[in-house]
Write a protein that holds these residues in place. Sequence first.
Motif, PDB file in Angstrom:
ATOM      1  N   LEU A 124      37.812  46.143  83.517  1.00 44.95           N
ATOM      2  CA  LEU A 124      38.144  47.206  84.803  1.00 44.95           C
ATOM      3  C   LEU A 124      38.417  48.483  84.430  1.00 44.95           C
ATOM      4  N   LYS A 125      39.081  49.003  83.399  1.00 41.06           N
ATOM      5  CA  LYS A 125      39.709  50.203  83.119  1.00 41.06           C
ATOM      6  C   LYS A 125      40.700  50.388  83.974  1.00 41.06           C
ATOM      7  N   ALA A 126      41.397  49.702  84.453  1.00 40.02           N
ATOM      8  CA  ALA A 126      42.601  49.978  85.321  1.00 40.02           C
ATOM      9  C   ALA A 126      43.534  50.826  84.548  1.00 40.02           C
ATOM     10  N   ASN A 127      44.169  52.102  85.382  1.00 36.89           N
ATOM     11  CA  ASN A 127      45.493  52.627  84.649  1.00 36.89           C
ATOM     12  C   ASN A 127      46.805  52.041  84.872  1.00 36.89           C
ATOM     13  N   GLY A 128      46.864  50.988  85.928  1.00 34.07           N
ATOM     14  CA  GLY A 128      48.007  50.259  85.789  1.00 34.07           C
ATOM     15  C   GLY A 128      47.688  49.089  86.814  1.00 34.07           C
ATOM     16  N   ILE A 129      48.877  48.319  86.503  1.00 37.59           N
ATOM     17  CA  ILE A 129      48.902  47.037  87.361  1.00 37.59           C
ATOM     18  C   ILE A 129      50.164  46.983  88.138  1.00 37.59           C
ATOM     19  N   LYS A 146      58.347  38.371  81.405  1.00 38.12           N
ATOM     20  CA  LYS A 146      57.809  37.762  80.454  1.00 38.12           C
ATOM     21  C   LYS A 146      56.181  38.571  80.034  1.00 38.12           C
ATOM     22  N   LEU A 147      55.621  38.762  81.075  1.00 36.53           N
ATOM     23  CA  LEU A 147      54.386  39.390  80.776  1.00 36.53           C
ATOM     24  C   LEU A 147      54.521  40.747  80.358  1.00 36.53           C
ATOM     25  N   GLY A 148      55.599  41.483  80.548  1.00 34.87           N
ATOM     26  CA  GLY A 148      55.929  42.744  80.249  1.00 34.87           C
ATOM     27  C   GLY A 148      55.811  43.850  81.117  1.00 34.87           C
ATOM     28  N   PHE A 149      55.899  43.352  82.661  1.00 37.25           N
ATOM     29  CA  PHE A 149      56.238  44.365  83.705  1.00 37.25           C
ATOM     30  C   PHE A 149      57.408  44.837  83.671  1.00 37.25           C
ATOM     31  N   ILE A 150      57.614  46.206  84.317  1.00 40.66           N
ATOM     32  CA  ILE A 150      58.765  46.915  84.107  1.00 40.66           C
ATOM     33  C   ILE A 150      59.080  47.040  85.657  1.00 40.66           C
ATOM     34  N   LEU A 168      55.733  47.502  87.612  1.00 42.15           N
ATOM     35  CA  LEU A 168      54.700  48.230  86.993  1.00 42.15           C
ATOM     36  C   LEU A 168      54.162  47.941  85.813  1.00 42.15           C
ATOM     37  N   MET A 169      53.030  47.745  85.135  1.00 40.28           N
ATOM     38  CA  MET A 169      52.432  47.823  83.858  1.00 40.28           C
ATOM     39  C   MET A 169      51.510  48.871  83.760  1.00 40.28           C
ATOM     40  N   THR A 170      51.800  49.916  82.701  1.00 39.50           N
ATOM     41  CA  THR A 170      50.665  50.969  82.542  1.00 39.50           C
ATOM     42  C   THR A 170      49.598  50.335  81.401  1.00 39.50           C
ATOM     43  N   ARG A 171      48.562  51.441  81.532  1.00 39.88           N
ATOM     44  CA  ARG A 171      47.896  51.342  80.194  1.00 39.88           C
ATOM     45  C   ARG A 171      48.401  51.292  79.148  1.00 39.88           C
ATOM     46  N   GLU A 172      49.158  52.276  78.924  1.00 35.94           N
ATOM     47  CA  GLU A 172      50.270  52.613  77.690  1.00 35.94           C
ATOM     48  C   GLU A 172      50.913  51.370  77.574  1.00 35.94           C
ATOM     49  N   ASP A 173      51.539  50.721  78.211  1.00 36.42           N
ATOM     50  CA  ASP A 173      52.414  49.640  78.214  1.00 36.42           C
ATOM     51  C   ASP A 173      51.443  48.513  77.754  1.00 36.42           C
ATOM     52  N   TYR A 174      50.357  48.227  78.359  1.00 37.00           N
ATOM     53  CA  TYR A 174      49.449  47.278  77.697  1.00 37.00           C
ATOM     54  C   TYR A 174      49.181  47.441  76.233  1.00 37.00           C
ATOM     55  N   ASN A 175      48.593  48.780  76.118  1.00 39.58           N
ATOM     56  CA  ASN A 175      48.021  48.986  74.763  1.00 39.58           C
ATOM     57  C   ASN A 175      49.211  48.987  73.792  1.00 39.58           C
ATOM     58  N   SER A 176      50.576  49.184  74.142  1.00 38.54           N
ATOM     59  CA  SER A 176      51.646  49.242  73.305  1.00 38.54           C
ATOM     60  C   SER A 176      51.769  47.480  72.732  1.00 38.54           C
ATOM     61  N   LYS A 177      51.580  46.861  73.875  1.00 39.74           N
ATOM     62  CA  LYS A 177      52.074  45.511  73.540  1.00 39.74           C
ATOM     63  C   LYS A 177      51.124  44.651  72.648  1.00 39.74           C
ATOM     64  N   GLN A 178      49.712  45.225  73.011  1.00 39.97           N
ATOM     65  CA  GLN A 178      48.601  44.587  72.040  1.00 39.97           C
ATOM     66  C   GLN A 178      48.630  45.044  70.781  1.00 39.97           C
ATOM     67  N   THR A 179      49.179  46.397  70.629  1.00 43.76           N
ATOM     68  CA  THR A 179      49.387  46.694  68.951  1.00 43.76           C
ATOM     69  C   THR A 179      50.413  45.978  68.317  1.00 43.76           C
TER      70      THR A 179
END
Length: 182
Positions: A124-129, A146-150, A168-179
């Motif tokens: 869905l290309k969301a910017n944040g959740i 645990k999911l990484g929300f701040i 909030l979890m931003t796209r940057e947070d998600y990408n950082s966690k995936q890396t």
Amino acid sequence: MREFFLKTKRLGFSVWSEGDILDALELWGNSEVTRYISYEGKMSKEQIYQRLKKEIDTFNNHNIQYWPIYYIDSNENIGCCGLRPHDSENNILELGIHLKDKYWGEGFAKEACLAVIEHAFVTLKANGIFAGHNPKNLASANLLKKLGFIYTHDEYYEPTGLYHPSYLMTREDYNSKQTQLE
């Protein structure tokens, strides 16, 4: 057999329809499930019908909802997990999950939320959740961490009449966690 548009190892995600009223009544008619999501701690049949209608309308208008989730092995509905619009201008969606109490403590909530988070950012290309929880629901607080929300703030939530801790979890947070996982 139901069709699933999204699957995990154990779970299949479907789309609510009016024919799912029995699953909706079993889920939102359970006061253990609703004690943290409504002011009264329970929902009337009329409120459950309205809730189902709201999920269907959200899907028809935004192509997202708190999707019904099924245990693939038995095809049994175990609850719902999904998204709704939160801040359309900034492309931020809201994550929510409601599980039947007999499925608590089995890792289903984390498994379902991880799938929805990935779907939100990748498909869905969301910017944040955004996510929030009743301040008395410590299990949800732990899950979101645990999911990484701040944690960002407390926000008034009219259905409960309480200020809910909000995250909030931003796209940057998600990408950082995936890396970090690679």
